[in-house]
Scaffold this active site. Sequence first.
Site, PDB file in Angstrom:
ATOM      1  N   VAL A 229       0.828  -1.205   0.000  1.00 32.42           N
ATOM      2  CA  VAL A 229       0.000   0.000   0.000  1.00 32.42           C
ATOM      3  C   VAL A 229       0.862   1.254   0.000  1.00 32.42           C
ATOM      4  O   VAL A 229       0.601   2.213  -0.714  1.00 32.42           O
ATOM      5  CB  VAL A 229      -0.946   0.009   1.218  1.00 32.42           C
ATOM      6  CG1 VAL A 229      -1.658   1.352   1.352  1.00 32.42           C
ATOM      7  CG2 VAL A 229      -1.956  -1.117   1.111  1.00 32.42           C
ATOM      8  N   LYS A 230       1.942   1.244   0.806  1.00 33.19           N
ATOM      9  CA  LYS A 230       2.742   2.457   0.943  1.00 33.19           C
ATOM     10  C   LYS A 230       4.172   2.103   1.339  1.00 33.19           C
ATOM     11  O   LYS A 230       4.398   1.174   2.121  1.00 33.19           O
ATOM     12  CB  LYS A 230       2.114   3.383   1.995  1.00 33.19           C
ATOM     13  CG  LYS A 230       2.766   4.753   2.102  1.00 33.19           C
ATOM     14  CD  LYS A 230       2.006   5.646   3.087  1.00 33.19           C
ATOM     15  CE  LYS A 230       2.623   7.038   3.159  1.00 33.19           C
ATOM     16  NZ  LYS A 230       1.882   7.916   4.106  1.00 33.19           N
ATOM     17  N   ILE A 238       5.901   0.166   4.492  1.00 33.01           N
ATOM     18  CA  ILE A 238       5.385   0.514   5.821  1.00 33.01           C
ATOM     19  C   ILE A 238       3.906   0.193   5.948  1.00 33.01           C
ATOM     20  O   ILE A 238       3.336   0.297   7.043  1.00 33.01           O
ATOM     21  CB  ILE A 238       5.634   1.999   6.161  1.00 33.01           C
ATOM     22  CG1 ILE A 238       4.995   2.907   5.108  1.00 33.01           C
ATOM     23  CG2 ILE A 238       7.124   2.276   6.288  1.00 33.01           C
ATOM     24  CD1 ILE A 238       5.121   4.386   5.443  1.00 33.01           C
ATOM     25  N   SER A 239       3.258  -0.198   4.846  1.00 38.91           N
ATOM     26  CA  SER A 239       1.853  -0.603   4.914  1.00 38.91           C
ATOM     27  C   SER A 239       1.555  -1.529   3.744  1.00 38.91           C
ATOM     28  O   SER A 239       2.003  -1.293   2.626  1.00 38.91           O
ATOM     29  CB  SER A 239       0.927   0.620   4.870  1.00 38.91           C
ATOM     30  OG  SER A 239      -0.432   0.217   4.943  1.00 38.91           O
ATOM     31  N   SER A 240       0.804  -2.593   4.025  1.00 40.53           N
ATOM     32  CA  SER A 240       0.422  -3.522   2.974  1.00 40.53           C
ATOM     33  C   SER A 240      -0.901  -4.176   3.354  1.00 40.53           C
ATOM     34  O   SER A 240      -1.325  -4.131   4.506  1.00 40.53           O
ATOM     35  CB  SER A 240       1.499  -4.604   2.779  1.00 40.53           C
ATOM     36  OG  SER A 240       1.596  -5.420   3.934  1.00 40.53           O
TER      37      SER A 240
END
Length: 578
Positions: A229-230, A238-240
Amino acid sequence: MKLKADVVNYFSSTVTDSGFTAHMLASAANLRRVRELVGEINLDAEAVETARLVVSELIANAVTACGDRVPLIVEVGTRGDELRVAVDDPAPTRLPKRGGSPLNDPTAESGRGLLLLDLLANRWDVTPTPIGKRVTAWLPVAGGRAEELTEERKEMSVVSDTSVDQVSGDIQEDVERKKLLDQLIAELVRLEGHLSPEVEAAIRAVPRHLFTPGVPLAQAYAAEDAPIVKKDQHGVTISSVSAVRIQAMMLEQAQIRPGMRVLEIGSGGYNAALIAELVGEGGEVTTIDIDADVTDRARRFLAVAGYPRVHVGTMDGEFGFPDRAPFDRIIVTVGAWDIPPAWVEQLADDGRIVVPLRNRGLTRSVAFERRQNHLVSRDYRLCGFVPMQGVGECRERLVLLHGEDAGLRVDDGQPADAEALGTALTGPKSEAWSGVTVGRGARFDGLHLWLALNLPHFAVLAAQRSAVDLGLVAHAWNLGVPAAFQGGSFAYLTYRQVSGEPNTYEFGAYGHGPAGAELAGQVVRLIQSWDGTHLDARIEVHPAGTPDSELPGGALVLDKRHTRVTISWPQQQARETP
Protein backbone atom coordinates in the site's frame (compact mmCIF):
# COMPACT_ATOMS: atom_id res chain seq x y z
CA MET A 1 -42.54 1.51 -13.47
CA LYS A 2 -43.28 -0.24 -10.20
CA LEU A 3 -40.34 -0.90 -7.91
CA LYS A 4 -39.80 -3.99 -5.81
CA ALA A 5 -41.63 -3.88 -2.49
CA ASP A 6 -38.52 -4.87 -0.52
CA VAL A 7 -36.63 -1.68 -1.39
CA VAL A 8 -35.97 -0.11 2.03
CA ASN A 9 -34.65 3.17 3.42
CA TYR A 10 -36.24 5.18 0.60
CA PHE A 11 -38.75 7.87 1.48
CA SER A 12 -39.88 7.95 -2.15
CA SER A 13 -38.64 6.63 -5.49
CA THR A 14 -39.75 7.14 -9.07
CA VAL A 15 -38.36 5.80 -12.33
CA THR A 16 -39.07 7.32 -15.75
CA ASP A 17 -37.78 6.70 -19.25
CA SER A 18 -35.21 9.44 -18.84
CA GLY A 19 -34.03 8.92 -15.28
CA PHE A 20 -34.91 8.32 -11.68
CA THR A 21 -35.35 10.33 -8.50
CA ALA A 22 -34.62 8.69 -5.18
CA HIS A 23 -35.18 10.50 -1.90
CA MET A 24 -32.93 8.28 0.13
CA LEU A 25 -30.58 7.75 3.02
CA ALA A 26 -27.10 7.77 1.49
CA SER A 27 -25.56 4.67 2.96
CA ALA A 28 -23.38 2.00 1.43
CA ALA A 29 -26.11 -0.52 2.23
CA ASN A 30 -28.29 1.19 -0.39
CA LEU A 31 -25.64 1.15 -3.08
CA ARG A 32 -26.81 -2.03 -4.79
CA ARG A 33 -30.44 -0.87 -4.78
CA VAL A 34 -29.45 2.39 -6.42
CA ARG A 35 -27.57 0.49 -9.11
CA GLU A 36 -30.74 -1.52 -9.76
CA LEU A 37 -32.73 1.68 -10.15
CA VAL A 38 -30.20 3.07 -12.60
CA GLY A 39 -30.40 -0.13 -14.60
CA GLU A 40 -34.15 0.39 -15.09
CA ILE A 41 -33.66 3.75 -16.79
CA ASN A 42 -34.21 3.71 -20.53
CA LEU A 43 -30.68 4.85 -21.43
CA ASP A 44 -28.04 3.37 -23.66
CA ALA A 45 -25.51 1.04 -22.05
CA GLU A 46 -22.72 3.63 -21.86
CA ALA A 47 -24.97 6.18 -20.17
CA VAL A 48 -26.18 3.59 -17.65
CA GLU A 49 -22.57 2.66 -16.81
CA THR A 50 -21.69 6.32 -16.32
CA ALA A 51 -24.75 6.84 -14.13
CA ARG A 52 -23.84 3.87 -11.97
CA LEU A 53 -20.33 5.21 -11.49
CA VAL A 54 -21.64 8.65 -10.60
CA VAL A 55 -24.15 7.40 -8.04
CA SER A 56 -21.64 4.94 -6.55
CA GLU A 57 -19.15 7.74 -5.97
CA LEU A 58 -21.79 10.09 -4.61
CA ILE A 59 -22.92 7.62 -1.99
CA ALA A 60 -19.43 6.39 -1.08
CA ASN A 61 -18.19 9.94 -0.58
CA ALA A 62 -21.34 10.93 1.29
CA VAL A 63 -20.71 8.14 3.77
CA THR A 64 -17.00 8.99 4.03
CA ALA A 65 -17.54 12.72 4.47
CA CYS A 66 -20.77 12.88 6.42
CA GLY A 67 -21.25 9.52 8.08
CA ASP A 68 -23.91 6.89 7.47
CA ARG A 69 -27.61 7.62 6.94
CA VAL A 70 -27.22 11.03 5.30
CA PRO A 71 -30.55 12.27 3.90
CA LEU A 72 -30.16 13.32 0.26
CA ILE A 73 -32.19 13.52 -2.92
CA VAL A 74 -30.28 12.18 -5.92
CA GLU A 75 -31.61 12.69 -9.44
CA VAL A 76 -30.16 11.18 -12.60
CA GLY A 77 -31.43 11.88 -16.12
CA THR A 78 -30.37 12.62 -19.68
CA ARG A 79 -30.75 15.39 -22.23
CA GLY A 80 -29.32 14.77 -25.65
CA ASP A 81 -25.79 13.47 -25.25
CA GLU A 82 -25.43 14.64 -21.65
CA LEU A 83 -26.16 12.99 -18.32
CA ARG A 84 -27.62 15.21 -15.62
CA VAL A 85 -26.80 14.44 -11.99
CA ALA A 86 -28.38 16.55 -9.27
CA VAL A 87 -27.99 16.35 -5.51
CA ASP A 88 -30.58 18.06 -3.34
CA ASP A 89 -29.47 18.49 0.27
CA PRO A 90 -32.50 19.31 2.43
CA ALA A 91 -30.55 19.19 5.68
CA PRO A 92 -28.77 22.32 6.97
CA THR A 93 -25.55 20.43 7.65
CA ARG A 94 -22.37 22.41 7.13
CA LEU A 95 -19.02 20.78 6.46
CA PRO A 96 -15.47 22.11 6.90
CA LYS A 97 -13.24 22.69 3.91
CA ARG A 98 -11.39 19.68 2.59
CA GLY A 99 -8.40 19.82 0.29
CA GLY A 100 -8.60 23.57 -0.14
CA SER A 101 -11.07 23.29 -3.01
CA PRO A 102 -13.32 26.34 -3.52
CA LEU A 103 -16.18 23.92 -4.13
CA ASN A 104 -16.04 22.98 -0.47
CA ASP A 105 -16.85 26.43 0.86
CA PRO A 106 -18.82 25.69 4.06
CA THR A 107 -20.57 29.05 3.84
CA ALA A 108 -22.26 28.08 0.58
CA GLU A 109 -25.97 27.31 0.80
CA SER A 110 -25.33 23.91 -0.75
CA GLY A 111 -22.09 23.12 1.06
CA ARG A 112 -22.60 19.37 1.37
CA GLY A 113 -23.87 18.86 -2.14
CA LEU A 114 -20.82 20.69 -3.46
CA LEU A 115 -18.62 18.46 -1.38
CA LEU A 116 -20.24 15.32 -2.77
CA LEU A 117 -19.85 16.46 -6.37
CA ASP A 118 -16.29 17.70 -5.91
CA LEU A 119 -14.75 14.38 -6.95
CA LEU A 120 -16.95 14.25 -10.04
CA ALA A 121 -15.84 17.75 -11.01
CA ASN A 122 -12.21 16.66 -10.89
CA ARG A 123 -12.72 13.39 -12.76
CA TRP A 124 -15.00 14.58 -15.55
CA ASP A 125 -13.72 18.16 -15.84
CA VAL A 126 -17.15 19.70 -15.25
CA THR A 127 -18.37 22.53 -13.03
CA PRO A 128 -21.25 21.75 -10.65
CA THR A 129 -23.84 24.51 -10.53
CA PRO A 130 -25.31 25.35 -7.09
CA ILE A 131 -28.86 26.68 -6.99
CA GLY A 132 -30.04 27.09 -3.42
CA LYS A 133 -29.57 23.72 -1.77
CA ARG A 134 -29.35 21.86 -5.07
CA VAL A 135 -26.19 21.14 -7.04
CA THR A 136 -26.40 20.00 -10.65
CA ALA A 137 -23.68 18.70 -12.95
CA TRP A 138 -23.93 17.82 -16.64
CA LEU A 139 -21.58 15.03 -17.69
CA PRO A 140 -20.82 13.90 -21.26
CA VAL A 141 -22.25 10.48 -21.95
CA ALA A 142 -20.23 9.92 -25.11
CA GLY A 143 -16.68 9.09 -24.13
CA GLY A 144 -17.60 8.71 -20.46
CA ARG A 145 -14.80 9.82 -18.20
CA ALA A 146 -11.87 12.01 -19.13
CA GLU A 147 -9.51 10.30 -21.57
CA GLU A 148 -6.50 10.46 -19.24
CA LEU A 149 -6.32 10.17 -15.45
CA THR A 150 -3.07 10.49 -13.58
CA GLU A 151 -2.09 7.66 -11.23
CA GLU A 152 -2.67 9.99 -8.30
CA ARG A 153 -6.22 10.80 -9.42
CA LYS A 154 -6.91 7.12 -10.03
CA GLU A 155 -5.76 6.41 -6.48
CA MET A 156 -7.94 9.14 -5.00
CA SER A 157 -11.01 7.94 -6.88
CA VAL A 158 -13.32 5.56 -5.08
CA VAL A 159 -13.88 3.69 -8.34
CA SER A 160 -10.74 2.99 -10.40
CA ASP A 161 -10.55 2.08 -14.08
CA THR A 162 -9.75 -1.53 -13.18
CA SER A 163 -12.88 -1.96 -11.04
CA VAL A 164 -15.70 -0.43 -13.11
CA ASP A 165 -17.38 -3.77 -13.81
CA GLN A 166 -16.83 -4.92 -10.25
CA VAL A 167 -18.56 -1.87 -8.77
CA SER A 168 -21.40 -1.65 -11.27
CA GLY A 169 -22.24 -5.36 -11.30
CA ASP A 170 -23.37 -7.87 -8.74
CA ILE A 171 -19.98 -9.01 -7.46
CA GLN A 172 -21.29 -12.07 -5.62
CA GLU A 173 -22.50 -13.58 -8.90
CA ASP A 174 -19.40 -12.73 -10.89
CA VAL A 175 -18.27 -16.01 -12.41
CA GLU A 176 -14.55 -15.26 -12.45
CA ARG A 177 -14.49 -14.09 -8.84
CA LYS A 178 -16.42 -17.14 -7.68
CA LYS A 179 -13.93 -19.40 -9.43
CA LEU A 180 -11.01 -17.56 -7.83
CA LEU A 181 -12.70 -17.75 -4.43
CA ASP A 182 -13.15 -21.51 -4.75
CA GLN A 183 -9.46 -21.84 -5.59
CA LEU A 184 -8.51 -19.55 -2.70
CA ILE A 185 -10.54 -21.52 -0.15
CA ALA A 186 -9.04 -24.80 -1.35
CA GLU A 187 -5.53 -23.34 -1.09
CA LEU A 188 -6.16 -22.01 2.43
CA VAL A 189 -7.35 -25.43 3.56
CA ARG A 190 -4.26 -27.01 1.99
CA LEU A 191 -1.88 -24.52 3.63
CA GLU A 192 -3.48 -24.36 7.08
CA GLY A 193 -5.12 -27.78 7.29
CA HIS A 194 -8.43 -26.29 8.40
CA LEU A 195 -10.75 -23.38 7.72
CA SER A 196 -13.79 -22.81 9.91
CA PRO A 197 -17.17 -22.31 8.18
CA GLU A 198 -17.42 -18.83 9.74
CA VAL A 199 -14.08 -17.60 8.38
CA GLU A 200 -14.73 -19.20 4.99
CA ALA A 201 -18.11 -17.44 4.76
CA ALA A 202 -16.49 -14.10 5.61
CA ILE A 203 -13.80 -14.54 2.93
CA ARG A 204 -16.45 -15.39 0.36
CA ALA A 205 -18.60 -12.40 1.33
CA VAL A 206 -16.00 -9.60 1.29
CA PRO A 207 -14.95 -8.32 -2.17
CA ARG A 208 -11.19 -8.24 -1.59
CA HIS A 209 -10.45 -6.69 -5.00
CA LEU A 210 -12.20 -3.48 -3.94
CA PHE A 211 -9.48 -3.06 -1.28
CA THR A 212 -6.64 -3.60 -3.77
CA PRO A 213 -7.37 -1.25 -6.71
CA GLY A 214 -5.07 -1.67 -9.66
CA VAL A 215 -4.18 -5.24 -8.68
CA PRO A 216 -5.23 -7.98 -11.14
CA LEU A 217 -8.20 -10.00 -9.91
CA ALA A 218 -6.23 -13.26 -9.76
CA GLN A 219 -3.56 -11.59 -7.63
CA ALA A 220 -6.14 -10.00 -5.32
CA TYR A 221 -7.51 -13.47 -4.51
CA ALA A 222 -4.15 -15.26 -4.18
CA ALA A 223 -3.63 -16.86 -0.77
CA GLU A 224 -0.05 -15.68 -0.25
CA ASP A 225 -0.05 -12.31 -2.02
CA ALA A 226 0.29 -9.14 0.08
CA PRO A 227 -0.12 -6.02 -2.11
CA ILE A 228 2.01 -3.09 -0.95
CA VAL A 229 0.00 0.00 0.00
CA LYS A 230 2.74 2.46 0.94
CA LYS A 231 6.54 2.76 1.18
CA ASP A 232 8.62 5.30 3.06
CA GLN A 233 11.15 7.68 1.49
CA HIS A 234 13.78 4.91 1.53
CA GLY A 235 11.59 2.44 -0.35
CA VAL A 236 10.83 0.37 2.77
CA THR A 237 7.31 -1.04 2.93
CA ILE A 238 5.39 0.51 5.82
CA SER A 239 1.85 -0.60 4.91
CA SER A 240 0.42 -3.52 2.97
CA VAL A 241 -2.74 -5.57 2.62
CA SER A 242 -1.77 -8.75 4.45
CA ALA A 243 -1.92 -12.07 2.63
CA VAL A 244 -5.29 -13.81 2.95
CA ARG A 245 -3.60 -16.84 4.50
CA ILE A 246 -2.20 -14.74 7.34
CA GLN A 247 -5.50 -12.92 7.87
CA ALA A 248 -7.47 -16.17 7.93
CA MET A 249 -4.95 -17.70 10.33
CA MET A 250 -5.22 -14.79 12.77
CA LEU A 251 -9.02 -14.75 12.58
CA GLU A 252 -9.04 -18.44 13.47
CA GLN A 253 -6.74 -17.67 16.40
CA ALA A 254 -9.02 -14.85 17.55
CA GLN A 255 -12.17 -17.00 17.56
CA ILE A 256 -14.46 -14.04 16.90
CA ARG A 257 -18.15 -14.57 17.60
CA PRO A 258 -21.32 -12.66 16.65
CA GLY A 259 -22.02 -9.62 18.82
CA MET A 260 -18.39 -9.06 19.88
CA ARG A 261 -16.61 -5.71 20.07
CA VAL A 262 -13.32 -5.91 18.15
CA LEU A 263 -10.39 -3.51 17.80
CA GLU A 264 -8.00 -3.87 14.89
CA ILE A 265 -4.64 -2.06 15.22
CA GLY A 266 -3.11 -1.52 11.81
CA SER A 267 -5.74 -0.68 9.22
CA GLY A 268 -6.29 -1.42 5.57
CA GLY A 269 -10.00 -2.06 5.37
CA TYR A 270 -10.19 -5.64 4.10
CA ASN A 271 -9.47 -7.37 7.40
CA ALA A 272 -11.88 -5.03 9.19
CA ALA A 273 -14.57 -6.05 6.69
CA LEU A 274 -13.86 -9.73 7.42
CA ILE A 275 -14.22 -9.01 11.14
CA ALA A 276 -17.48 -7.14 10.47
CA GLU A 277 -18.84 -10.26 8.78
CA LEU A 278 -17.86 -12.36 11.80
CA VAL A 279 -19.37 -10.08 14.47
CA GLY A 280 -22.56 -9.48 12.48
CA GLU A 281 -25.10 -6.70 12.92
CA GLY A 282 -24.93 -6.93 16.71
CA GLY A 283 -21.17 -6.44 16.94
CA GLU A 284 -18.87 -3.45 16.64
CA VAL A 285 -15.62 -3.15 14.69
CA THR A 286 -13.04 -0.41 15.18
CA THR A 287 -9.91 -0.21 13.03
CA ILE A 288 -7.11 2.30 13.65
CA ASP A 289 -3.81 3.29 12.08
CA ILE A 290 -1.25 6.01 12.69
CA ASP A 291 -1.08 6.93 8.98
CA ALA A 292 -3.88 9.19 7.68
CA ASP A 293 -3.27 8.01 4.11
CA VAL A 294 -3.96 4.44 5.21
CA THR A 295 -7.12 5.28 7.15
CA ASP A 296 -8.46 7.47 4.34
CA ARG A 297 -8.11 4.52 1.98
CA ALA A 298 -9.76 2.21 4.49
CA ARG A 299 -12.77 4.54 4.86
CA ARG A 300 -13.25 4.83 1.12
CA PHE A 301 -12.92 1.13 0.43
CA LEU A 302 -15.12 0.08 3.35
CA ALA A 303 -17.85 2.44 2.15
CA VAL A 304 -17.73 1.15 -1.42
CA ALA A 305 -17.63 -2.51 -0.28
CA GLY A 306 -20.70 -2.01 1.92
CA TYR A 307 -19.22 -1.82 5.44
CA PRO A 308 -19.91 1.78 6.59
CA ARG A 309 -20.54 0.64 10.18
CA VAL A 310 -16.83 -0.08 10.70
CA HIS A 311 -15.39 2.79 12.72
CA VAL A 312 -12.05 4.02 11.34
CA GLY A 313 -9.72 6.12 13.50
CA THR A 314 -6.38 7.79 12.84
CA MET A 315 -4.21 7.45 15.94
CA ASP A 316 -1.13 5.78 17.39
CA GLY A 317 -1.95 2.13 18.02
CA GLU A 318 0.28 2.16 21.11
CA PHE A 319 -2.62 3.68 23.04
CA GLY A 320 -5.46 1.61 21.64
CA PHE A 321 -8.87 3.29 21.52
CA PRO A 322 -10.01 3.93 25.11
CA ASP A 323 -13.23 5.70 24.09
CA ARG A 324 -14.60 2.53 22.49
CA ALA A 325 -13.20 0.01 24.99
CA PRO A 326 -13.53 -2.59 26.39
CA PHE A 327 -12.96 -5.00 23.52
CA ASP A 328 -13.70 -8.69 23.43
CA ARG A 329 -10.97 -9.13 20.86
CA ILE A 330 -7.95 -7.08 19.79
CA ILE A 331 -6.18 -8.03 16.57
CA VAL A 332 -2.84 -6.37 15.83
CA THR A 333 -1.81 -6.42 12.17
CA VAL A 334 1.61 -4.76 12.53
CA GLY A 335 4.75 -6.30 13.98
CA ALA A 336 5.08 -5.44 17.69
CA TRP A 337 8.18 -5.74 19.86
CA ASP A 338 6.24 -5.13 23.08
CA ILE A 339 2.69 -5.19 24.50
CA PRO A 340 1.64 -1.68 25.63
CA PRO A 341 -0.35 -1.46 28.89
CA ALA A 342 -3.31 0.08 27.02
CA TRP A 343 -3.91 -3.13 25.09
CA VAL A 344 -4.26 -5.17 28.27
CA GLU A 345 -6.32 -2.50 30.03
CA GLN A 346 -8.76 -2.20 27.11
CA LEU A 347 -9.23 -5.96 26.79
CA ALA A 348 -12.33 -7.47 28.41
CA ASP A 349 -11.71 -9.73 31.40
CA ASP A 350 -12.28 -12.83 29.28
CA GLY A 351 -10.91 -11.24 26.12
CA ARG A 352 -8.33 -12.43 23.64
CA ILE A 353 -5.61 -10.53 21.79
CA VAL A 354 -3.82 -11.78 18.68
CA VAL A 355 -0.53 -10.00 18.03
CA PRO A 356 2.55 -10.59 15.84
CA LEU A 357 5.05 -10.42 18.71
CA ARG A 358 8.78 -10.22 17.96
CA ASN A 359 11.18 -11.95 20.35
CA ARG A 360 14.91 -12.03 19.57
CA GLY A 361 14.20 -11.19 15.93
CA LEU A 362 11.58 -13.92 15.33
CA THR A 363 7.94 -12.91 14.90
CA ARG A 364 5.07 -15.19 15.86
CA SER A 365 1.34 -14.46 15.77
CA VAL A 366 0.44 -15.23 19.37
CA ALA A 367 -3.12 -15.67 20.63
CA PHE A 368 -3.14 -14.42 24.22
CA GLU A 369 -5.92 -14.62 26.79
CA ARG A 370 -6.13 -12.25 29.73
CA ARG A 371 -5.42 -13.58 33.21
CA GLN A 372 -6.05 -10.62 35.52
CA ASN A 373 -3.09 -8.29 34.87
CA HIS A 374 -1.10 -10.50 32.50
CA LEU A 375 -1.50 -12.49 29.28
CA VAL A 376 -1.06 -16.21 28.67
CA SER A 377 -0.64 -17.73 25.20
CA ARG A 378 -3.09 -20.24 23.78
CA ASP A 379 -1.15 -20.85 20.58
CA TYR A 380 1.25 -19.15 18.20
CA ARG A 381 1.93 -19.31 14.47
CA LEU A 382 4.73 -18.32 12.11
CA CYS A 383 4.19 -14.95 10.37
CA GLY A 384 5.80 -11.73 9.17
CA PHE A 385 4.51 -8.13 9.32
CA VAL A 386 5.68 -4.60 8.65
CA PRO A 387 6.95 -3.05 11.91
CA MET A 388 4.86 -0.86 14.15
CA GLN A 389 5.28 2.93 13.85
CA GLY A 390 4.88 5.67 16.45
CA VAL A 391 5.69 5.56 20.14
CA GLY A 392 5.91 1.78 20.17
CA GLU A 393 8.34 1.54 17.27
CA CYS A 394 11.41 -0.60 17.96
CA ARG A 395 13.06 -1.80 14.79
CA GLU A 396 15.77 -4.35 14.27
CA ARG A 397 19.21 -3.32 13.05
CA LEU A 398 20.35 -4.75 9.71
CA VAL A 399 24.10 -5.35 9.71
CA LEU A 400 25.14 -5.55 6.05
CA LEU A 401 27.72 -8.25 5.36
CA HIS A 402 28.01 -8.06 1.57
CA GLY A 403 26.16 -5.04 0.17
CA GLU A 404 22.47 -5.79 -0.25
CA ASP A 405 23.16 -9.49 -0.83
CA ALA A 406 23.39 -10.60 2.79
CA GLY A 407 23.12 -9.22 6.30
CA LEU A 408 22.35 -10.05 9.91
CA ARG A 409 19.16 -8.72 11.52
CA VAL A 410 20.09 -7.98 15.12
CA ASP A 411 17.42 -7.32 17.76
CA ASP A 412 17.28 -6.02 21.34
CA GLY A 413 20.08 -3.51 20.82
CA GLN A 414 22.85 -6.11 20.64
CA PRO A 415 26.17 -4.67 19.36
CA ALA A 416 27.62 -6.16 16.17
CA ASP A 417 30.87 -5.48 14.28
CA ALA A 418 29.70 -5.16 10.65
CA GLU A 419 33.17 -4.93 9.13
CA ALA A 420 34.55 -7.98 10.95
CA LEU A 421 31.42 -10.03 10.24
CA GLY A 422 31.53 -9.08 6.56
CA THR A 423 35.15 -10.20 6.38
CA ALA A 424 34.19 -13.50 8.01
CA LEU A 425 31.46 -14.15 5.42
CA THR A 426 33.89 -14.11 2.52
CA GLY A 427 36.46 -16.26 4.35
CA PRO A 428 36.61 -20.03 4.87
CA LYS A 429 33.65 -21.80 6.48
CA SER A 430 33.38 -24.69 8.89
CA GLU A 431 30.48 -27.09 9.32
CA ALA A 432 29.00 -29.34 11.98
CA TRP A 433 26.16 -31.87 11.78
CA SER A 434 23.70 -32.94 14.45
CA GLY A 435 22.31 -36.32 13.42
CA VAL A 436 18.82 -34.85 13.99
CA THR A 437 16.61 -35.35 10.94
CA VAL A 438 13.28 -34.11 9.65
CA GLY A 439 11.02 -35.31 6.86
CA ARG A 440 10.09 -33.26 3.79
CA GLY A 441 7.14 -30.98 4.51
CA ALA A 442 7.43 -31.23 8.31
CA ARG A 443 7.31 -27.98 10.28
CA PHE A 444 10.40 -27.07 12.25
CA ASP A 445 9.90 -23.38 13.06
CA GLY A 446 9.84 -24.43 16.72
CA LEU A 447 13.55 -25.17 16.32
CA HIS A 448 14.08 -21.56 15.21
CA LEU A 449 12.45 -20.31 18.40
CA TRP A 450 14.41 -22.80 20.53
CA LEU A 451 17.67 -21.50 19.05
CA ALA A 452 16.65 -17.85 19.35
CA LEU A 453 15.90 -18.09 23.03
CA ASN A 454 18.89 -20.19 24.03
CA LEU A 455 21.78 -18.75 22.02
CA PRO A 456 23.52 -15.94 23.98
CA HIS A 457 23.83 -13.74 20.88
CA PHE A 458 21.14 -14.52 18.35
CA ALA A 459 20.55 -12.92 14.93
CA VAL A 460 18.68 -13.71 11.74
CA LEU A 461 20.64 -14.17 8.52
CA ALA A 462 18.80 -12.28 5.77
CA ALA A 463 20.09 -13.21 2.33
CA GLN A 464 19.00 -12.56 -1.23
CA ARG A 465 19.09 -15.22 -3.92
CA SER A 466 22.13 -13.42 -5.29
CA ALA A 467 24.08 -14.36 -2.14
CA VAL A 468 23.31 -18.04 -2.78
CA ASP A 469 24.31 -17.72 -6.44
CA LEU A 470 27.61 -16.13 -5.39
CA GLY A 471 28.30 -19.01 -3.02
CA LEU A 472 28.30 -16.76 0.05
CA VAL A 473 25.49 -18.58 1.93
CA ALA A 474 23.54 -21.80 1.53
CA HIS A 475 19.98 -20.47 1.97
CA ALA A 476 17.81 -17.47 1.21
CA TRP A 477 14.62 -18.08 3.22
CA ASN A 478 12.02 -15.30 3.17
CA LEU A 479 11.78 -14.95 6.95
CA GLY A 480 15.51 -15.38 7.54
CA VAL A 481 17.80 -18.09 8.91
CA PRO A 482 18.62 -18.47 12.65
CA ALA A 483 22.22 -17.52 13.43
CA ALA A 484 24.61 -17.11 16.36
CA PHE A 485 27.29 -14.41 16.38
CA GLN A 486 30.17 -13.31 18.57
CA GLY A 487 32.71 -10.64 17.73
CA GLY A 488 33.80 -11.17 14.13
CA SER A 489 32.35 -14.69 13.82
CA PHE A 490 28.93 -16.20 13.18
CA ALA A 491 27.23 -19.51 12.40
CA TYR A 492 23.81 -20.27 10.94
CA LEU A 493 21.39 -23.17 10.71
CA THR A 494 21.54 -25.39 7.63
CA TYR A 495 20.45 -28.83 6.44
CA ARG A 496 21.45 -31.53 3.94
CA GLN A 497 19.69 -34.45 2.37
CA VAL A 498 20.35 -37.78 4.10
CA SER A 499 22.13 -40.16 1.76
CA GLY A 500 19.76 -42.73 0.31
CA GLU A 501 16.68 -41.04 1.81
CA PRO A 502 15.41 -38.38 -0.64
CA ASN A 503 12.69 -37.13 1.69
CA THR A 504 14.78 -36.85 4.85
CA TYR A 505 17.10 -34.00 5.86
CA GLU A 506 19.71 -33.59 8.60
CA PHE A 507 20.15 -30.33 10.51
CA GLY A 508 23.57 -28.75 10.93
CA ALA A 509 25.37 -25.42 11.00
CA TYR A 510 27.89 -23.49 8.90
CA GLY A 511 30.37 -21.26 10.70
CA HIS A 512 32.44 -18.28 9.51
CA GLY A 513 35.28 -16.40 11.21
CA PRO A 514 37.81 -17.29 13.92
CA ALA A 515 35.14 -18.63 16.29
CA GLY A 516 32.92 -20.00 13.51
CA ALA A 517 33.55 -23.67 14.34
CA GLU A 518 32.83 -23.09 18.04
CA LEU A 519 29.56 -21.27 17.25
CA ALA A 520 28.52 -23.98 14.77
CA GLY A 521 29.10 -26.57 17.49
CA GLN A 522 26.98 -24.53 19.89
CA VAL A 523 24.12 -24.45 17.36
CA VAL A 524 24.39 -28.22 16.81
CA ARG A 525 24.26 -29.00 20.53
CA LEU A 526 21.06 -26.97 20.81
CA ILE A 527 19.60 -28.81 17.83
CA GLN A 528 20.34 -32.10 19.61
CA SER A 529 18.57 -30.86 22.75
CA TRP A 530 15.41 -29.93 20.80
CA ASP A 531 12.57 -32.43 21.18
CA GLY A 532 11.20 -31.99 17.67
CA THR A 533 8.00 -30.17 18.64
CA HIS A 534 7.15 -26.87 17.02
CA LEU A 535 4.25 -25.16 18.77
CA ASP A 536 4.51 -26.25 22.38
CA ALA A 537 6.16 -23.24 24.03
CA ARG A 538 4.22 -21.27 26.64
CA ILE A 539 4.50 -17.49 26.31
CA GLU A 540 3.35 -15.12 29.04
CA VAL A 541 3.41 -11.33 29.18
CA HIS A 542 3.71 -9.71 32.63
CA PRO A 543 3.92 -6.02 33.54
CA ALA A 544 7.43 -4.55 33.80
CA GLY A 545 8.63 -4.73 37.37
CA THR A 546 6.97 -8.06 38.13
CA PRO A 547 9.26 -9.86 40.63
CA ASP A 548 11.03 -13.00 39.43
CA SER A 549 9.22 -14.93 42.15
CA GLU A 550 5.90 -14.27 40.38
CA LEU A 551 7.14 -15.46 37.00
CA PRO A 552 6.96 -19.08 35.77
CA GLY A 553 9.84 -21.11 37.14
CA GLY A 554 12.57 -22.11 34.70
CA ALA A 555 11.33 -19.77 31.96
CA LEU A 556 13.55 -17.58 29.80
CA VAL A 557 12.78 -13.93 30.63
CA LEU A 558 12.93 -11.13 28.04
CA ASP A 559 12.72 -7.67 29.61
CA LYS A 560 11.10 -5.05 27.39
CA ARG A 561 9.90 -1.48 27.77
CA HIS A 562 6.47 -2.24 29.22
CA THR A 563 6.61 -5.94 29.98
CA ARG A 564 8.53 -9.02 31.00
CA VAL A 565 7.94 -11.76 28.44
CA THR A 566 8.52 -15.32 29.65
CA ILE A 567 8.91 -18.33 27.38
CA SER A 568 9.12 -21.90 28.57
CA TRP A 569 8.78 -25.42 27.20
CA PRO A 570 6.92 -27.43 29.87
CA GLN A 571 7.65 -30.72 28.12
CA GLN A 572 11.35 -29.98 27.94
CA GLN A 573 12.04 -28.61 31.41
CA ALA A 574 13.56 -31.91 32.46
CA ARG A 575 16.21 -31.66 29.77
CA GLU A 576 19.44 -29.84 30.35
CA THR A 577 20.08 -26.89 28.08
CA PRO A 578 23.67 -26.90 26.71
